[in-house]
Design a protein around this motif. Structure first.
Motif, mmCIF file in Angstrom:
data_model
loop_
_atom_site.group_PDB
_atom_site.id
_atom_site.type_symbol
_atom_site.label_atom_id
_atom_site.label_comp_id
_atom_site.label_asym_id
_atom_site.label_seq_id
_atom_site.Cartn_x
_atom_site.Cartn_y
_atom_site.Cartn_z
ATOM 1 N N LEU A 189 0.832 -1.202 0.000
ATOM 2 C CA LEU A 189 0.000 0.000 0.000
ATOM 3 C C LEU A 189 0.868 1.254 0.000
ATOM 4 O O LEU A 189 0.613 2.207 -0.739
ATOM 5 C CB LEU A 189 -0.933 -0.002 1.217
ATOM 6 N N VAL A 190 1.915 1.236 0.819
ATOM 7 C CA VAL A 190 2.800 2.396 0.889
ATOM 8 C C VAL A 190 3.367 2.708 -0.497
ATOM 9 O O VAL A 190 3.362 3.853 -0.950
ATOM 10 C CB VAL A 190 3.932 2.127 1.903
ATOM 11 N N THR A 191 3.832 1.673 -1.183
ATOM 12 C CA THR A 191 4.377 1.886 -2.524
ATOM 13 C C THR A 191 3.320 2.430 -3.466
ATOM 14 O O THR A 191 3.575 3.330 -4.263
ATOM 15 C CB THR A 191 4.889 0.549 -3.101
ATOM 16 N N VAL A 192 2.136 1.864 -3.373
ATOM 17 C CA VAL A 192 1.076 2.284 -4.281
ATOM 18 C C VAL A 192 0.683 3.734 -4.034
ATOM 19 O O VAL A 192 0.444 4.485 -4.978
ATOM 20 C CB VAL A 192 -0.144 1.344 -4.150
ATOM 21 N N VAL A 193 0.661 4.126 -2.767
ATOM 22 C CA VAL A 193 0.363 5.529 -2.465
ATOM 23 C C VAL A 193 1.382 6.416 -3.170
ATOM 24 O O VAL A 193 1.033 7.412 -3.804
ATOM 25 C CB VAL A 193 0.371 5.784 -0.946
ATOM 26 N N GLY A 194 2.635 6.038 -3.107
ATOM 27 C CA GLY A 194 3.681 6.820 -3.761
ATOM 28 C C GLY A 194 3.499 6.852 -5.271
ATOM 29 O O GLY A 194 3.518 7.909 -5.897
ATOM 30 N N LEU A 195 3.320 5.686 -5.852
ATOM 31 C CA LEU A 195 3.184 5.619 -7.312
ATOM 32 C C LEU A 195 1.951 6.373 -7.783
ATOM 33 O O LEU A 195 1.931 6.946 -8.869
ATOM 34 C CB LEU A 195 3.089 4.156 -7.755
ATOM 35 N N ASN A 196 0.926 6.351 -6.961
ATOM 36 C CA ASN A 196 -0.329 6.965 -7.366
ATOM 37 C C ASN A 196 -0.298 8.494 -7.307
ATOM 38 O O ASN A 196 -1.258 9.140 -7.691
ATOM 39 C CB ASN A 196 -1.466 6.436 -6.484
ATOM 40 N N ILE A 197 0.797 9.037 -6.812
ATOM 41 C CA ILE A 197 0.923 10.495 -6.775
ATOM 42 C C ILE A 197 0.801 11.047 -8.196
ATOM 43 O O ILE A 197 0.241 12.119 -8.417
ATOM 44 C CB ILE A 197 2.271 10.894 -6.137
ATOM 45 N N GLY A 198 1.305 10.293 -9.152
ATOM 46 C CA GLY A 198 1.192 10.732 -10.549
ATOM 47 C C GLY A 198 -0.258 10.931 -10.937
ATOM 48 O O GLY A 198 -0.630 11.940 -11.535
ATOM 49 N N PHE A 199 -1.067 9.958 -10.547
ATOM 50 C CA PHE A 199 -2.500 10.066 -10.821
ATOM 51 C C PHE A 199 -3.099 11.264 -10.096
ATOM 52 O O PHE A 199 -3.924 12.003 -10.627
ATOM 53 C CB PHE A 199 -3.200 8.776 -10.384
ATOM 54 N N LEU A 200 -2.640 11.445 -8.868
ATOM 55 C CA LEU A 200 -3.182 12.512 -8.038
ATOM 56 C C LEU A 200 -2.855 13.887 -8.627
ATOM 57 O O LEU A 200 -3.682 14.804 -8.593
ATOM 58 C CB LEU A 200 -2.572 12.395 -6.641
ATOM 59 N N ILE A 201 -1.654 14.016 -9.173
ATOM 60 C CA ILE A 201 -1.271 15.297 -9.775
ATOM 61 C C ILE A 201 -2.160 15.594 -10.981
ATOM 62 O O ILE A 201 -2.715 16.690 -11.120
ATOM 63 C CB ILE A 201 0.215 15.267 -10.179
ATOM 64 N N GLY A 202 -2.313 14.584 -11.842
ATOM 65 C CA GLY A 202 -3.198 14.767 -12.991
ATOM 66 C C GLY A 202 -4.611 15.072 -12.532
ATOM 67 O O GLY A 202 -5.275 15.979 -13.036
ATOM 68 N N GLY A 203 -5.056 14.323 -11.510
ATOM 69 C CA GLY A 203 -6.409 14.503 -11.006
ATOM 70 C C GLY A 203 -6.614 15.892 -10.423
ATOM 71 O O GLY A 203 -7.670 16.501 -10.604
ATOM 72 N N SER A 204 -5.591 16.419 -9.751
ATOM 73 C CA SER A 204 -5.786 17.727 -9.125
ATOM 74 C C SER A 204 -5.856 18.822 -10.188
ATOM 75 O O SER A 204 -6.529 19.836 -9.988
ATOM 76 C CB SER A 204 -4.689 18.006 -8.096
ATOM 77 N N LEU A 205 -5.204 18.592 -11.328
ATOM 78 C CA LEU A 205 -5.355 19.560 -12.415
ATOM 79 C C LEU A 205 -6.820 19.622 -12.853
ATOM 80 O O LEU A 205 -7.405 20.701 -12.993
ATOM 81 C CB LEU A 205 -4.462 19.167 -13.597
ATOM 82 N N VAL A 206 -7.417 18.445 -13.030
ATOM 83 C CA VAL A 206 -8.812 18.384 -13.457
ATOM 84 C C VAL A 206 -9.724 18.999 -12.400
ATOM 85 O O VAL A 206 -10.625 19.781 -12.695
ATOM 86 C CB VAL A 206 -9.226 16.919 -13.726
#
Ligand code: ATP
Ligand code: SF4
Ligand code: MG
Lengths: 317, 319, 385
Positions: free
Chosen positions: A241-258
């Protein structure tokens, strides 16, 4: 551990160089002259004026020279001035960064708060009705694009119930209440996908952990199920989970733009979006590099957290 | 920068389309036929929800493919009110089953043509990912050496930047955005994750006995790559694609929502939602329909992908 | 819901005198229902144990030893499992107890030591904590007291420098040390019945002896009842009072341990005897000394389950399954039509030899090879360390 940090730092530098260069080339190669950002449309026909501006901003130098110049300044903390507003880019970034960071932090925190118990419970009840319900909901959450989630939340909680503002942002300096009110819906929109992803990851790890021998031996000691689940089951399961949270930051950045676009939040994502549209390449360049640095740093931090969670790694290093 | 950075939900390996235990060497037509049979049997075994999802996907794909042939389907771009024969924000009627949007276009027609955009985008990018990533990854995983090191470093760097931001950047700079351009731009961002998976698979396949055997009887390295490595990398790619499809559909709709998808007036789900969101309190339906379409289609793909993964896991556990 | 914290009233066993019955298992069956069919892992096992006694359960891998022990203990094996029969512990049938009632027995009355010390301790929890949490679950002690008791226990199981090791993680300890931690934890609440499921299989030979001796010592000192599961007859020699030999889920021979060694009745026991590792041979003689493999429990042969591998097999063995009957003394039981040492057995051997039955030839060869070298297994004497 030291070796790892050095390795990560090297990777950070290389990544930043590559990404900034690619962006730089991108801005210059793709159609759309950045000079257009500097001058009003009616003046764009005035050859002489355009030339003058070009010279002034150094746009006529070869690309590599300009990139070198940018890099030299950037290393000293000078990211240039916005082509549109003329303001130093760093000023605008320091002004907007906290908003985006808060948005993402609240989203991640909230997601973890929901997903950890949900995933642990779901894994513990594998195959039962409650697990199937949670898994089904997670699958549905995964299928909702952030902007749809955002719109649903806006419609229900802002337009209909009017509990939260539909758009805009109140800074923390405006008071905690208004700030929390403006962060609630955007963060929740981002969180829905995250919750779904985290829950699924934790659930499957939990199922694997609960099959371990040490779970059986803990149960053979007569420990309660709850104790076994949280003390012996959860911690080893959190690693992925810890790793996934980190990797998912990319998604989060894109998502926060939207989300910033949808909720009209004056954060970095929205600024990047408008900067791209205005061909404000100094701004684009700066924010892009910032995002990359952020991403790599978060993932390095993730690895550090990983070590804290898994004492085996900590000790052997 | 590709779907794995968009949503790494883990579990991407595994070859769900394996027909029997050691299907490492597909044997041409017989293989195709047995796959078809296995597929038929598989559909029968689906839980009811997965069956519905499967049927829904077939329906959406057929409707999108045959949109021009559907009798009575309105022109998705025809604004009736301009010519005095249509109303804006109309509820369902006999001629407009799902009503009209705020410029009096037929919502159903726009949904169907919008499906076309989404699906073409997603499937083309999957194809691009398999072709580019599959080739690069197989080469890297089989030939190894400095090429592999370089390629994988590139992939790592690429993946550490959010795909959506990159897409927004390139599509905005380009200005011109038809479906072909979007697909071409998109493929810049899908190849790295496919390369990574292909390489991992190629690496493990290279160690298999039949590869060593082929080498021993004097097959050239290039022939081995084409005949032994590619066919075995493909199932892993396909499995990953099933997970990637819904992500790509979301990606397309997000771009359209931001006004960076196919240019208006071409219908797309994200674009429809963006257009309708200004008038939510006046008429919510022009937003609800495309949102529902989007959700159901993405959900169906996810549900199907999960089911396939479960089947594959159950099969490998049984062996 | 299974999650609950409140301890359940534990009926402490009446202060019964030495030698009273503590565990009686009657006709225990355990089956797994798998996609490929019913897997009968345990097929009608019965035995009785007195307080302070020790029992060795011996059999090859897959013979159902672990499943037997876990069925008695009620530790979940799988979802698709069915257990029938009776298992009286201090007069209460364990198989009828609720999960809650079982949990109040686990760790306090009945404890278990697992096969692999590498995986049976949580890799992320300090070893001290893993003992302490056990103590604190059942005993009303505070953190400090618990730590002191844990320390005493670690010293008792002879972990050197226990004070510094108590805060170590499992992977920082050797396999033998880890198993000592498991033992300390199992003993923490002074159980009256201890299951040790192959406690030494994963360990070095020298460490094996130390651990086994430790277990025997603790068992005697605490007057604890112990069930020692192993696939190595040498392990139980001189250590347990009773022995139960299992094959394909059934008991094929049962006797006091000395009797098993002196007067082997069942061909399978005899085969196991031949496969005891000897000091004259540098490494373990593998169990492959028995030709063939144990049957797959979903497809048991008709008649005697050992018949496909038995050097004395006769037509009758393929037809009828021999039942466990007393031979000589009432304490010694075996399930075989042609028990070792009987005339019928010798005749069967000769007949099979002339028929050139592979497993019979293999045994004859092994016997020839043994001529001149030691004839009896090097049996550890089980002295206290
Ligand atoms: N959870 C389970 N589900 C299905 N079958 C099982 C399960 N546990 C054990 N079995 C089967 O039951 C049989 C007996 O297994 P068991 O573990 O009791 O053997 P064992 O005598 O302890 O062997 P070992 O020396 O390997 O520990 C085996 O055939 C095994 O495959
Ligand atoms: S002699 Fe017959 S009954 Fe006895 S063990 Fe051999 S096969 Fe079984
Ligand atoms: Mg076992």
């Amino acid at each position: 551990m030291q070796k790892m940090i050095v390795g990560r730092l090297t990777r950070l530098v290389v990544t930043v160089l590559v990404v900034s260069f690619v962006t730089f080339v991108g801005v210059n190669v793709l159609p759309g002259d950045p000079v257009n950002a500097l001058i009003p449309i009616d003046a764009q026909q005035d050859r002489e004026f355009v030339e003058q501006i070009r010279e002034e901003w150094g746009l006529n130098d070869p690309m590599v020279v300009r990139y070198g110049r940018w890099l030299g300044d950037a290393v000293q903390g000078d990211l240039g001035r916005s082509l549109v507003t003329g303001q130093p880019v760093t000023d605008e970034i320091t002004h907007r960064l906290p908003i985006t960071l808060e948005l993402m932090a609240v989203a991640v925190g909230f997601s973890l708060l929901i997903a950890v118990p949900l995933g642990a419970f779901s894994g513990y009840r594998e195959g039962r009705r409650s697990d199937r319900l949670v898994s089904g909901l997670a699958q549905a959450g995964l299928s909702l694009p952030v902007f749809v989630t955002g719109l649903i939340l806006i419609y229900v909680f802002a337009l209909r119930l009017q509990w939260f503002p539909a758009v805009g942002w109140n800074r923390l300096s405006d008071g905690l209440g208004p700030n929390l009110k403006s962060v609630a819906l955007p963060a929740l929109s981002l969180a829905v996908t995250e919750i779904a992803v985290y829950t699924r990851v934790l659930r499957s790890d939990m199922i694997a952990t609960l099959k371990e021998n040490y779970i059986l031996s803990a149960r053979a000691k007569g420990l309660t199920d709850r104790f076994v689940l949280f003390r012996h089951g959860l911690r080893p399961s959190l690693l992925t989970l810890v790793t996934v949270v980190g990797l998912n930051i990319g998604f989060l950045i894109g998502g926060s733009l939207v989300i910033e676009y949808l909720f009209a939040i004056p954060g970095l994502g929205k600024r990047l979006f408008s900067a791209i549209q205005q061909r404000d390449f100094m701004m684009v360049q700066a924010i892009t590099v910032l995002i990359t640095v952020f991403y790599v740093i978060v993932n390095t931090a993730t690895d550090l957290v990983y070590m804290v969670v898994d004492p085996r790694i900590r000790r052997t290093n | 920068m590709s779907e794995s950075s968009v949503r790494p939900s883990g579990q991407t390996s595994g070859a769900p389309f394996e027909t029997s235990s050691g299907r490492l060497r597909p044997g041409g037509r017989a293989w195709t036929r047995s796959t078809a049979r296995a597929f038929q049997g598989a559909v029968g075994k689906m839980p009811w929800l997965t069956k519905i999802c499967f049927l829904w996907l077939i329906l959406v794909i057929l409707a999108a493919a045959l949109a021009d042939l559907i009798p009575g389907l309105a022109d998705p771009n025809y604004q009736g009110f301009v010519f005095g024969d249509g109303k804006t924000n109309e509820g369902p009627t006999a001629s407009h089953w799902l009503g009209t949007d705020n410029v009096s276009r037929d919502i159903l027609a726009r949904l169907i043509y919008g499906a076309r955009v989404s699906l073409i985008f997603a499937f083309s990018l999957v194809a691009a990912g398999i072709i580019i990533g599959g080739t690069l990854g197989s080469i890297a995983g089989y030939f190894r050496g400095p090429l592999e090191t370089f390629l994988m470093a590139l992939v790592d760097t690429w993946l550490s930047f959010p795909a959506l931001i990159g897409l927004v950047f390139v599509t905005t700079m380009l200005g011109m955005r038809n479906l072909l351009v979007l697909v071409l731009v998109g493929s810049i961002f899908v190849w790295p994750s496919y390369t990574r998976i292909a390489r991992a698979t190629a690496l493990s396949v290279s160690g298999q006995d039949f590869v060593t055997a082929a080498r021993a009887i004097g097959t050239s390295r290039r022939q081995i790559l084409v005949r032994e490595i590619f066919p075995n990398v493909l199932p892993a790619m396909l499995a990953y694609s099933l997970v990637g499809l819904p992500v790509l559909i979301i990606l397309e709709s997000t771009l359209s929502f931001l006004g960076l998808g196919v240019e208006i007036p071409t219908a797309s789900w994200g674009g429809m939602i963006n257009q309708a969101r200004q008038d939510l309190l006046i008429n919510i339906w022009p937003a609800v329909w495309p949102a529902a379409m989007l959700f159901m289609t993405v959900y169906s793909f996810n549900n199907l992908a999960d089911w396939v993964r479960k089947q594959a896991a159950a099969r490998s556990a049984a062996i | 819901m299974a999650i609950s914290q409140e301890p359940v009233d534990t009926s402490t066993p009446s202060e019964s005198m030495e030698g009273s019955e503590i565990l009686r298992v009657e006709d225990l069956h355990t089956s797994f229902f798998l996609p490929i069919g019913e897997l009968q892992a345990v097929r009608g096992v019965s035995f009785t144990l007195k307080r302070g006694q020790s029992l060795g359960i011996v059999g090859e891998s897959g013979s159902g030893k672990t499943v037997l022990a876990r069925s008695i203990m009620g530790l979940t094996l799988a979802k698709h499992v069915e257990i029938s029969g009776k298992a009286f512990f201090n007069g209460r049938d364990l198989l009828t107890l609720s999960r809650r009632e079982m949990r109040s027995l686990w760790g306090t009355e009945i404890a278990m030591i697992f096969q692999d010390p590498m995986t049976s301790l949580n890799p992320m929890v300090k070893i001290g904590r893993q003992v302490i949490e056990h103590l604190r679950q059942h005993k009303n002690v505070d953190r400090r007291e618990a730590k002191q008791i844990a320390l005493d226990l670690l010293n008792e199981v002879r972990i050197p420098e226990a004070e510094s090791r108590i805060d170590r993680l499992p992977h920082e300890l050797s396999g033998g040390m880890r198993q000592r931690v498991s033992i300390a934890s199992a003993l923490a609440c002074e159980p009256s019945l201890l299951f040790a499921d192959e406690p030494t299989t994963a360990l070095d030979v020298t460490v094996q002896h130390q651990i086994l001796n430790l277990l025997s010592r603790e068992q005697r000192q605490r007057n604890m009842t112990m069930v020692l599961v192993t696939h190595d007859l040498g392990v139980i020699a001189g250590r347990t009072d009773e022995t139960l030999v299992m094959y394909a889920g059934k008991v094929v021979e049962q006797a006091p341990t000395a009797e098993i060694f002196d007067n082997t009745q069942h061909p399978y026991t005899e085969a196991l005897m031949r496969s005891i590792p000897r000091t004259s041979q540098p490494s373990h003689t593998p169990l492959a000394a028995i030709t063939g493999r144990p049957p797959v429990a979903t497809h048991l042969p008709k008649g005697c389950a050992f018949s496909p591998r038995c050097p004395y097999v006769q037509p009758r063995c393929h037809e009828e399954d021999p039942s466990l009957v007393s031979i000589g003394t009432s304490e010694h039981k075996a399930a075989c039509w042609y028990p070792v040492g009987s005339d019928a057995n010798r005749e069967a051997f000769e007949r099979n030899l002339s028929d050139r039955l592979p497993q019979t030839l293999a045994v004859a060869e092994a016997l020839d090879a043994d001529q001149g070298s030691e004839t009896s297994a090097d049996v550890p004497d089980g002295e206290l360390t």
